[in-house]
Design a protein around this motif. Sequence first.
Motif, PDB file in Angstrom:
ATOM      1  N   UNK A  89      10.157  22.572  -1.762  1.00  0.00           N
ATOM      2  CA  UNK A  89       9.018  22.090  -1.842  1.00  0.00           C
ATOM      3  C   UNK A  89       8.099  20.154  -1.525  1.00  0.00           C
ATOM      4  N   UNK A  90       9.115  19.771  -0.348  1.00  0.00           N
ATOM      5  CA  UNK A  90       9.212  18.631  -0.248  1.00  0.00           C
ATOM      6  C   UNK A  90       7.684  17.005  -0.375  1.00  0.00           C
ATOM      7  N   UNK A  91       8.040  15.887  -0.650  1.00  0.00           N
ATOM      8  CA  UNK A  91       7.295  15.134  -0.753  1.00  0.00           C
ATOM      9  C   UNK A  91       7.558  13.844  -0.059  1.00  0.00           C
ATOM     10  N   UNK A  92       6.624  13.336   0.854  1.00  0.00           N
ATOM     11  CA  UNK A  92       6.747  12.262   1.381  1.00  0.00           C
ATOM     12  C   UNK A  92       6.061  11.550   0.999  1.00  0.00           C
ATOM     13  N   UNK A 112       9.528  16.172  -9.480  1.00  0.00           N
ATOM     14  CA  UNK A 112      10.231  16.341  -8.967  1.00  0.00           C
ATOM     15  C   UNK A 112      11.620  15.666  -7.330  1.00  0.00           C
ATOM     16  N   UNK A 113      10.327  15.382  -6.648  1.00  0.00           N
ATOM     17  CA  UNK A 113      10.854  14.447  -5.977  1.00  0.00           C
ATOM     18  C   UNK A 113      10.030  12.572  -6.382  1.00  0.00           C
ATOM     19  N   UNK A 114      10.847  11.630  -5.672  1.00  0.00           N
ATOM     20  CA  UNK A 114      10.077  10.010  -6.752  1.00  0.00           C
ATOM     21  C   UNK A 114      10.212   8.775  -5.685  1.00  0.00           C
ATOM     22  N   UNK A 128       1.116  -1.146  -0.054  1.00  0.00           N
ATOM     23  CA  UNK A 128       0.034  -0.686  -0.061  1.00  0.00           C
ATOM     24  C   UNK A 128       0.790   0.717   0.268  1.00  0.00           C
ATOM     25  N   UNK A 129       1.057   2.385  -0.741  1.00  0.00           N
ATOM     26  CA  UNK A 129       1.461   3.218  -0.516  1.00  0.00           C
ATOM     27  C   UNK A 129       0.426   4.515  -0.569  1.00  0.00           C
ATOM     28  N   UNK A 130       1.651   5.756  -0.209  1.00  0.00           N
ATOM     29  CA  UNK A 130       0.093   6.600   0.192  1.00  0.00           C
ATOM     30  C   UNK A 130       1.306   7.911  -0.043  1.00  0.00           C
ATOM     31  N   UNK A 131       0.726   9.034  -0.821  1.00  0.00           N
ATOM     32  CA  UNK A 131       1.410  10.570  -0.873  1.00  0.00           C
ATOM     33  C   UNK A 131       1.206  11.498  -0.505  1.00  0.00           C
ATOM     34  N   UNK A 132       1.396  12.669   0.145  1.00  0.00           N
ATOM     35  CA  UNK A 132       1.689  13.585   0.058  1.00  0.00           C
ATOM     36  C   UNK A 132       3.201  14.758  -0.331  1.00  0.00           C
ATOM     37  N   UNK A 149       5.675  13.193  -6.947  1.00  0.00           N
ATOM     38  CA  UNK A 149       4.107  14.215  -6.625  1.00  0.00           C
ATOM     39  C   UNK A 149       3.827  14.723  -7.784  1.00  0.00           C
ATOM     40  N   UNK A 150       3.938  13.509  -8.824  1.00  0.00           N
ATOM     41  CA  UNK A 150       3.100  14.022  -9.784  1.00  0.00           C
ATOM     42  C   UNK A 150       1.563  12.912  -9.789  1.00  0.00           C
ATOM     43  N   UNK A 151       2.009  11.503  -8.751  1.00  0.00           N
ATOM     44  CA  UNK A 151       1.472  10.312  -7.853  1.00  0.00           C
ATOM     45  C   UNK A 151       0.072  10.462  -7.266  1.00  0.00           C
ATOM     46  N   UNK A 152      -0.823  10.333  -7.351  1.00  0.00           N
ATOM     47  CA  UNK A 152      -2.077  10.622  -6.660  1.00  0.00           C
ATOM     48  C   UNK A 152      -2.042  11.052  -4.895  1.00  0.00           C
ATOM     49  N   UNK A 153      -2.443  11.952  -4.533  1.00  0.00           N
ATOM     50  CA  UNK A 153      -2.656  12.432  -3.350  1.00  0.00           C
ATOM     51  C   UNK A 153      -3.411  12.091  -2.453  1.00  0.00           C
ATOM     52  N   UNK A 154      -2.971  12.159  -0.681  1.00  0.00           N
ATOM     53  CA  UNK A 154      -3.801  11.691  -0.065  1.00  0.00           C
ATOM     54  C   UNK A 154      -5.053  10.782   0.086  1.00  0.00           C
ATOM     55  N   UNK A 155      -4.488   9.555  -1.057  1.00  0.00           N
ATOM     56  CA  UNK A 155      -5.472   8.971  -0.965  1.00  0.00           C
ATOM     57  C   UNK A 155      -4.462   7.048  -0.901  1.00  0.00           C
ATOM     58  N   UNK A 156      -4.764   6.052   0.062  1.00  0.00           N
ATOM     59  CA  UNK A 156      -3.833   4.847  -0.082  1.00  0.00           C
ATOM     60  C   UNK A 156      -4.360   4.137  -1.355  1.00  0.00           C
ATOM     61  N   UNK A 157      -3.534   3.904  -1.677  1.00  0.00           N
ATOM     62  CA  UNK A 157      -2.910   3.147  -3.777  1.00  0.00           C
ATOM     63  C   UNK A 157      -2.746   1.566  -3.072  1.00  0.00           C
TER      64      UNK A 157
END
Length: 291
Positions: A260-263, A202-204, A187-191, A226-234
């Motif tokens: 502008x960091x990505x988590x 920019x962030x990978x 499972x993955x999640x991006x902020x 940072x281009x991936x869907x954000x704030x939802x579990x995939x």
Amino acid sequence: MNGIGPSIILRNTTNQTLAVDVMFYNANHTFNRRWLDPSPDPPYYLYPYIRLAPYSSRTLSVAVAFPGVSFTGYACVNASEGIEITLQLPPSSHKVYLPLTLKNAGDNCYNEVWNGGFEDFLDGKPRYWTVSSADAYPLADSTWFQSGHYGAYLGGYDDLTFSSMDDSLKQYFYIPPTARSADLSYAWYVRSEESPSATIPYDQLHIRLRDAASGNLVAELAMLSNLSPRDTWGTAYFDLLAYRGRGLHLSLEADADISKPTSFFIDNLSLWICRSGVAGPMPTETPTPSN
């Protein structure tokens, strides 16, 4: 569950008495109940955990813990080293999610990834994972997780040193030649603080397979950014059967730019392998806990 549900099978593989703690959580991560050890009879609980005598086994039917009621959630099992844990599925569609290592499960199947839920720590770092971070962070904490209490956390800061790779988590795995399936999932999640309208990654975070001996890249399975869907579990799935007979490292590698960091958060990572033939010792390497 009306008497039908999965069972957790515990086996002490040592000559010492060991402890196991089994806790159930609702689907929204709230605590439900704990499996206590009755001795000699309920309701007298001498210990707040299960004690397993040397070389003994115990089958815990989840339905027994929830008599006459329905349960939707997951179990978290903390066990002494030397405890073998197996999930026995019921003859129905009932499910239970265990963020832990499962070995020698039914139908000659097992989970090759150790501590894929990032719930177990040694010296502050996720056990069985090799940790490398530009800012010396353990790369697993309680910031964000899908289940349990912890998850992997990579990135989340700006790289002002322009290092080639900022964060990495890796673990050895082996797929035997007799495997008939080898299914990786996580499972993955991006902020991200990057603009939602950005067109450049920019962030990978790279999900890679590397040769265990040389460290050379074998395959890149996926990349989050940072281009991936954000704030939802995939959830991601990969068939790794093509790598039968090989010892590899599963490597999570994050790279950040200067602003502008990505988590990136990863949880419930597993590699389920089912083998043909009679079950027996597997030519696998137990991951070395990170130091």
